[in-house]
Design an enzyme around this catalytic site. Structure first.
Site, PDB file in Angstrom:
ATOM      1  N   GLN A 129      37.553  -2.916  64.184  1.00 56.00           N
ATOM      2  CA  GLN A 129      38.452  -3.506  65.171  1.00 56.00           C
ATOM      3  C   GLN A 129      39.870  -2.976  64.966  1.00 56.00           C
ATOM      4  OE1 GLN A 129      37.574  -5.838  67.741  1.00 56.00           O
ATOM      5  NE2 GLN A 129      39.598  -5.174  68.418  1.00 56.00           N
ATOM      6  N   CYS A 260      40.983  -9.427  69.903  1.00 54.33           N
ATOM      7  CA  CYS A 260      39.772  -8.618  69.652  1.00 54.33           C
ATOM      8  C   CYS A 260      38.632  -8.995  70.579  1.00 54.33           C
ATOM      9  CB  CYS A 260      39.349  -8.771  68.201  1.00 54.33           C
ATOM     10  SG  CYS A 260      39.035 -10.488  67.730  1.00 54.33           S
TER      11      CYS A 260
HETATM   12  N1   CP Z   1      35.573  -7.732  68.897  1.00 54.96           N
HETATM   13  C1   CP Z   1      34.287  -7.735  68.523  1.00 54.96           C
HETATM   14  O1   CP Z   1      33.917  -7.320  67.408  1.00 54.96           O
HETATM   15  O2   CP Z   1      33.412  -8.190  69.466  1.00 54.96           O
HETATM   16  P1   CP Z   1      31.874  -8.524  69.224  1.00 54.96           P
HETATM   17  O3   CP Z   1      31.814  -9.681  68.266  1.00 54.96           O
HETATM   18  O4   CP Z   1      31.334  -8.864  70.586  1.00 54.96           O
HETATM   19  O5   CP Z   1      31.194  -7.320  68.629  1.00 54.96           O
HETATM   20  N1  NVA Z   2      37.359 -13.677  63.900  1.00 54.28           N
HETATM   21  C1  NVA Z   2      36.251 -13.538  64.829  1.00 54.28           C
HETATM   22  C2  NVA Z   2      36.200 -12.159  65.372  1.00 54.28           C
HETATM   23  C3  NVA Z   2      35.082 -11.877  66.337  1.00 54.28           C
HETATM   24  C4  NVA Z   2      35.036 -10.449  66.780  1.00 54.28           C
HETATM   25  C5  NVA Z   2      34.954 -13.919  64.143  1.00 54.28           C
HETATM   26  O1  NVA Z   2      34.768 -13.542  62.977  1.00 54.28           O
HETATM   27  O2  NVA Z   2      34.144 -14.601  64.753  1.00 54.28           O
END
Ligand code: CP
Ligand code: NVA
Length: 310
Positions: A129, A260
């Protein structure tokens, strides 16, 4: 390049810049087949949209193929030890991308095979990310020089990787988090140890103090995957940490809004801000593809891939 990409700290400053430059080059070049015949195993112990699609397309667009493995399906660490899963996979595939509940699991995979292992999100980090995020900022601003980044909310996995990447890239970060939800002090200490000139990190309580004068304002969900039992307590703790128009107005006038995804409109960010003109969130999502193509090429590629522009 290191064997694995388990942490944003695993790439040194030169490798980070090489990866970003290669990602930009790859975006305009649909004809590269550098990874023809190569296979990526993708292990997912948690849900995913972006990471799964972009890794699957990244290897396919470079001529290779992906094999998707749900954690429960292979019984990672239950049906079979994590180490044995790694020892099997290295006999068939060329690299592993793994989204595991625990950071220790992805490290155990990496320690037990000779092929590259990529962290596709753990409880501690989300380095892929960060790769897409700095690519997005570079695209929008043209340079990372003098960049001031604000993080508002949970000092979580995404925040950790952003801080470590910022240290490698010489970027200043200000984090606003409620008490008890700050980034791990060990991550901040690790970032200090690898910091390039220009890096600084400050943790503050007030969102306005983090956002003042920032060029990019980043937030993420208040409850990450696996923390659902804490959701109510977290909603209380993070009230006041919502990224809304009034908070964004304290940043530079053209500051990027970053997330993200997935996002919860009305919780950590208002719909007005997430869907507003300063939002870069779908560029971030797109850039997951380009950044991961570059990462795969650098980790796996023949010499021409690894040579990439510097
Ligand atoms: N931002 C991200 O990692 O999205 P996902 O959890 O959908 O892969
Ligand atoms: N912080 C979040 C990011 C998801 C892409 C999680 O770990 O669920």
């Amino acid at each position: 390049m290191p064997k694995d990409f388990l942490s944003a700290a695993d790439l040194d400053a030169a490798a980070w810049r090489r990866m970003l430059a290669l990602a930009r080059e790859l975006r305009g070049d649909g004809d590269r087949r550098d990874l023809a015949g190569r296979t990526l195993a993708m292990i997912f112990e948690k849900p995913s949209l972006r990471t799964r699609v972009t890794f699957e397309l990244a290897i396919a667009q470079l001529g290779g193929r992906a094999v998707h493995l749900a954690g429960g399906e292979i019984g990672l660490g239950s049906r079979e030890s994590t180490a044995d899963v790694a020892r099997n996979l290295e006999r068939w595939v060329d690299a592993i991308a793994a989204r595991t509940v625990s950071d220790a699991t992805v490290r155990e995979l990496a320690a037990n095979c000779r092929i590259p292992v990529v962290n596709a999100l753990t409880d501690r980090e989300h380095p892929c990310q960060a790769a897409a995020d700095f690519l997005t900022i570079l695209d929008r601003r043209g340079s990372l020089d003098g960049l001031r980044l604000a993080w508002v909310g949970d000092g979580n996995n995404v925040c950790h990787s952003l801080i470590l990447a910022a240290a490698r890239l010489g970027v200043g970060v200000r984090v606003a988090a409620p008490r008890g939800y700050e980034p791990d002090p060990a991550v901040l200490a690790g970032a200090e140890r690898i910091a390039e000139p220009g890096y600084s990190a400050v943790v503050v309580r007030e969102p306005a103090d983090a956002v003042a004068g920032a060029h990019a304002v980043y937030t993420d969900v208040w409850t990450s995957m696996g923390q659902e039992a804490e959701a109510e307590a977290r909603r209380r703790a993070f009230e006041g940490y919502r990224l809304d128009a009034a908070l964004l107005a304290r940043a530079e006038p053209d500051a990027l809004v970053m997330h993200c995804l997935p996002a919860h409109r009305g919780e950590e960010i208002t719909a007005e801000v997430l869907d507003g003109p300063q939002s870069a969130v779908f560029d971030q999502a797109e850039n997951r593809l380009h950044a991961q193509k570059a990462l795969l090429l650098l980790l796996l590629g023949p010499e021409d891939g690894a040579r990439g522009p510097t």
